[in-house]
Design a protein around this motif. Structure first.
Motif, short mmCIF file in Angstrom:
data_model
loop_
_atom_site.label_atom_id
_atom_site.label_comp_id
_atom_site.label_asym_id
_atom_site.label_seq_id
_atom_site.Cartn_x
_atom_site.Cartn_y
_atom_site.Cartn_z
N GLY A 49 0.84 -1.19 0.00
CA GLY A 49 0.00 0.00 0.00
C GLY A 49 0.87 1.23 0.00
N GLN A 72 -2.43 4.94 4.24
CA GLN A 72 -3.62 4.14 3.93
C GLN A 72 -3.98 3.13 5.03
OE1 GLN A 72 -2.48 2.55 0.02
NE2 GLN A 72 -4.08 3.83 -0.88
N ASP A 118 -3.39 -0.27 -2.83
CA ASP A 118 -3.39 0.85 -3.77
C ASP A 118 -3.06 0.36 -5.17
OD1 ASP A 118 -2.84 4.20 -3.40
OD2 ASP A 118 -2.32 3.22 -5.30
#
Lengths: 401, 192
Positions: free
Chosen positions: B11, B15, B77
């Motif tokens: 990620g 986040q 992500d």
């Protein structure tokens, strides 16, 4: 029976701190030990402990505040890492030579520079000659247990020497793992109350601490200080036996893993011991006679125990996580060579590994064991992972192309 | 390692990737497992790629290194697909879970030829719709539990309610919102 939980090494240390009947904790934040005073100051703010927390302006001040408090008659502790430990350097010597039985949670990290926040033993090895006892932990459980035992070791009347309980920065300090905890009451009862024989706030028997020591006396005082360090060896074992009775967890000066019939042995400090144990399990399943010696007490150095553990092996790898810049290998290698001096015994090879957070993978450890097999057979080392650095030592998992 | 479930999270800083890995360790711990949850710290700044890891086992976990051959991978992500080899070393008997609005069939060609199972969930959308902000880690946590079959949905939800009540003792609204996110996420994993 302790309470089963899952915590990071830093959280575990902060919880231990709460139970240790500490009068004073003085600390300054530095990665990766920052969480320790952070969690602990919350316990103080919530009224869960009556320890005085002093948020000082530097690590030099943190150690100075601990020395002042302990000299006055209080039980004091701190936590630090890397450059923070380096900034304490002057005061580490002062505290140890005053025979003040303080404790410290040292979360090991590379020393700048180049600047790096990750784990190696460069910081703690820089403090190995300061007169502090040093214990090293494989995981969060051992970090917690060693820190609790540190109080009793330091305060033993035969020892009166401060103790640094070291764990590997990030690798165990920031990893959540299973752990078994003692209650505050159990820890408090185990460490008891601090009852110094001499202290500055004692109006009945006044003492001076830290006056000038002329050439006629300093050498005798250093000899006495060294005696405290040497006396720590049996005391560390005695305290471990008391702790085992409370917790069911057994500790020695060193831990031997599968050394009984081992031809090839790896000697290591800290978290890599766990990774090596897993590798040993895998290699043993294939019939390879490999083993491990984990050094728990690095200062004082248990030379006799180490020599006994490795002398029957054919080849021994000494794992150093601090360069040392001596040109002849790392600090642990030097100690092992002293321990084996005049005893004959196995071929000793030093490996520099894991500097600045270089991940130590099972295949790296396997490569060391293969390297030892080649050394036993008198063959040249062809391993890609292992680079020679001059005639005395090698680098593990170094990129040089 | 044999007998050890290994999960790698990818990620970006901010986040909640580390939090997700630690919460996964929590829920596994509550079912009596041996656990590890740890982040790999790089440059400490918002938006920088971060990695976190879980090991879950019935036996004591001795190893202290990062995970290079995971059973499962969670990508929080999707912009990382073009810059990080997220499926590197990933077992083809396992699966990769990606936070994206795309379908598994649309994501599969972006995974460097990975031949195992591909799962997706629109974690950002779920979080936006329920909590009004993009916190993708909680939907991903539920989706990872579903992907790995680590524990039954009911047990997971009960454990999470306890954890969230503890974490948000002073903000009870956050408990209900996050529980709703978790419940919904369990039903919105694509490609199973």
């Amino acid at each position: 029976m302790g309470k089963r939980d899952r915590l990071s090494g830093n959280e575990a240390i902060a919880l231990a701190m709460k139970g240790m009947n500490l009068d004073v904790v003085a600390a300054f934040p530095i990665t990766p030990s920052t969480e320790i005073p952070q969690y602990f100051s919350q316990y103080v703010a919530n009224g869960e402990t009556d320890t005085l927390f002093i948020p000082v302006e530097s690590e030099h001040s943190a150690m100075s505040a601990c020395i002042g408090a302990q000299a006055a008659g209080a039980r004091a502790s701190t936590a630090t890492s890397s450059c923070g430990l380096a900034l304490m350097y002057e005061m580490l010597h002062v505290g140890a030579s005053l025979r003040l039985p303080m404790t410290m949670a040292c979360v090991t990290r590379a020393l700048t520079g180049p600047i790096n926040i990750h784990n190696d033993h460069g910081d703690a090895m820089g403090a190995r000659d300061t007169g502090w006892i040093q214990l090293y932990a494989e995981n969060a459980q051992e970090a917690y247990d060693n820190y609790i035992m540190a109080v009793k070791i330091a305060e033993d009347k035969q020892v009166l020497t401060p103790v640094m309980a070291c764990q590997d920065g990030f690798i165990t300090s920031h990893a959540v793992e299973n752990i078994e905890l003692l209650s505050d009451e159990e820890i408090g009862k185990f460490v008891g109350l601090y009852e110094p024989a001499e202290y500055l706030l004692n109006e009945e028997e006044k003492v001076a601490m830290g006056p000038y020591d002329a050439p006629a006396y300093l050498m005798e005082h250093k000899r006495q200080q060294a005696e405290g360090m040497m006396q720590a060896l049996p005391v560390i074992e005695k305290v471990a036996a008391e702790f085992a009775a409370l917790s069911g967890r057994h500790y020695g000066l060193i831990e031997e893993y599968q050394t009984e019939d081992a031809e090839r042995i790896l000697v290591v400090l800290g978290s890599t011991a766990g990774t090596a144990k897993q590798v040993i399990k895998n290699l043993r399943a294939k019939g390879e006679k490999v083993g491990l010696v984990k050094i728990r007490s690095y200062r004082p150095f248990p030379a006799a125990a180490v020599a006994k553990a490795i002398k029957k092996a054919k080849a021994v790898a000494v794992m150093d996580k601090a360069e040392g810049m001596s040109g002849i290998g790392g600090p642990l290698f030097g100690d092992i060579c002293v321990a084996m001096n005049g005893l004959g015994g196995p071929r000793l090879i030093d490996y520099m590994y894991g500097l600045g957070g270089r991940d130590v993978r099972p295949e790296h450890i396997e490569a060391v064991y293969r390297d030892l097999a080649a050394a036993m057979a008198g063959k040249a080392d062809e391993e890609q992972l292992i680079k020679k650095a001059g005639p005395y030592y090698r680098y593990l998992a170094l990129r040089e192309e | 390692m044999e007998g050890v479930l290994e999960i790698r999270w990818h990620g970006r800083g901010g986040q909640g990737v580390k939090t997700a890995a630690l919460l996964l360790a929590d829920v596994a711990f509550f079912t009596g497992k041996q656990v590890q949850g740890f982040p790999e710290y790089g440059p400490e700044r918002m938006g920088a790629p971060v990695t976190a890891y879980n090991r879950i086992s019935d036996e004591e976990i001795l190893i202290h290194s990062n995970i290079y051959e995971p059973d499962y991978v969670a990508v929080v992500d999707e912009s990382l697909l073009s810059t990080v080899a997220v499926t590197g070393g990933l077992s083809e008997k396992g699966a990769v879970l990606v936070n994206t609005a795309k379908s598994p069939a649309q994501v599969a060609p972006l995974l460097n030829g990975y031949k195992g199972q591909v799962l997706t969930i629109d974690a950002g959308k779920i979080s936006e719709e329920v909590l009004g902000a993009n916190f993708p880690n909680m939907p991903m946590l539920a989706a990872v539990v579903k992907m790995t079959n680590l524990l039954p949905e009911k047990v997971f939800m009960e454990n999470m309610e306890d954890s969230l009540k503890h974490k948000f003792a002073t903000k009870p609204k956050m408990v209900e919102g996050n529980m709703q996110v978790l419940r919904r996420s369990f039903g919105e994993v694509q490609g199973l």
